[in-house]
Design a protein around this motif. Structure first.
Motif, PDB file in Angstrom:
ATOM      1  N   THR A 239      -5.261  -4.198  10.629  1.00 23.77           N
ATOM      2  CA  THR A 239      -5.708  -4.121   9.235  1.00 23.77           C
ATOM      3  C   THR A 239      -5.265  -2.843   8.541  1.00 23.77           C
ATOM      4  O   THR A 239      -4.813  -2.877   7.387  1.00 23.77           O
ATOM      5  CB  THR A 239      -7.245  -4.218   9.181  1.00 23.77           C
ATOM      6  OG1 THR A 239      -7.654  -5.410   9.848  1.00 23.77           O
ATOM      7  CG2 THR A 239      -7.751  -4.232   7.751  1.00 23.77           C
TER       8      THR A 239
ATOM      9  N   LEU B 212      -0.516  -4.163   8.813  1.00 23.11           N
ATOM     10  CA  LEU B 212      -0.343  -4.900   7.555  1.00 23.11           C
ATOM     11  C   LEU B 212       0.178  -4.016   6.421  1.00 23.11           C
ATOM     12  O   LEU B 212       1.119  -4.418   5.727  1.00 23.11           O
ATOM     13  CB  LEU B 212      -1.639  -5.611   7.161  1.00 23.11           C
ATOM     14  CG  LEU B 212      -1.859  -6.919   7.922  1.00 23.11           C
ATOM     15  CD1 LEU B 212      -3.302  -7.376   7.835  1.00 23.11           C
ATOM     16  CD2 LEU B 212      -0.928  -8.001   7.399  1.00 23.11           C
TER      17      LEU B 212
ATOM     18  N   GLN C 133      -3.993  -9.864   4.495  1.00 18.16           N
ATOM     19  CA  GLN C 133      -4.561  -8.521   4.508  1.00 18.16           C
ATOM     20  C   GLN C 133      -6.021  -8.538   4.051  1.00 18.16           C
ATOM     21  O   GLN C 133      -6.870  -7.884   4.668  1.00 18.16           O
ATOM     22  CB  GLN C 133      -3.742  -7.580   3.630  1.00 18.16           C
ATOM     23  CG  GLN C 133      -4.186  -6.131   3.774  1.00 18.16           C
ATOM     24  CD  GLN C 133      -3.202  -5.161   3.175  1.00 18.16           C
ATOM     25  OE1 GLN C 133      -2.360  -5.528   2.359  1.00 18.16           O
ATOM     26  NE2 GLN C 133      -3.314  -3.903   3.563  1.00 18.16           N
TER      27      GLN C 133
END
Length: 163
Positions: A29, A33, A135
């Motif tokens: 995360t 991303l 995301q």
């Protein structure tokens, strides 16, 4: 110190599994991303994310299994089933089960049988939008997971007992 301490081993396995699993979600995360999305070419973003996330999926599957098995063992071994009905404990106990169930369903059912096909189709139509949705989903999952981890650690050590 004599004998085999199954409780200590189960707790260590549980913490280890959650650390690897949620730590990996945090890495995906907060690092992977954004790094993928910084690439200029939309297809390159998707390719890099898919290649690296696929490598982590196997690790996550093993970690989720270990966390679930050790968590169930701890609840059984400690005889703390009543925490699921205790008003001061219910939210974080249920939170652990809900987060575990979400990831187990995603990793073992949705990702291999549903999400992979949807991801590829969406990526062909709108690669940038697909990466943005991925995301956002990871941000929500990480936020919920971290709230539950904080609640569970505090709760398992009496942190929610006031007065």
């Amino acid at each position: 110190m004599n004998g085999f301490n199954d409780f200590a081993i189960a707790r260590a396995v549980h913490v280890f599994a959650v650390l690897i699993w949620i730590g990996g979600v945090a890495f995906v995360t907060l690092v992977l991303l954004p790094a993928c999305r910084s690439l200029a070419e939309p297809q390159a973003q998707l390719d890099l994310f898919e290649r690296l996330e696929h490598r982590f999926a196997g690790i996550a599957r093993h970690s989720v299994l270990l966390a679930g098995a050790s968590g169930l063992w701890l609840v059984w071994r400690l005889g703390v089933w009543d925490r699921f009905t205790d008003p001061l404990n219910w939210w974080w106990m249920h939170g652990m089960v809900v987060v575990w169930t979400l990831f187990a369903v995603m990793l073992f059912i949705l990702e291999p049988f549903v999400l992979d096909k949807l991801f590829k189709a969406a990526a062909q139509r709108d690669p940038l939008g697909t990466m943005a949705r991925i995301q956002r989903l990871h941000q929500v999952l990480l936020t919920v997971s971290l709230i539950v981890v904080l609640g569970a650690v505090a709760g398992s050590h009496g942190g929610w007992r006031f007065g």
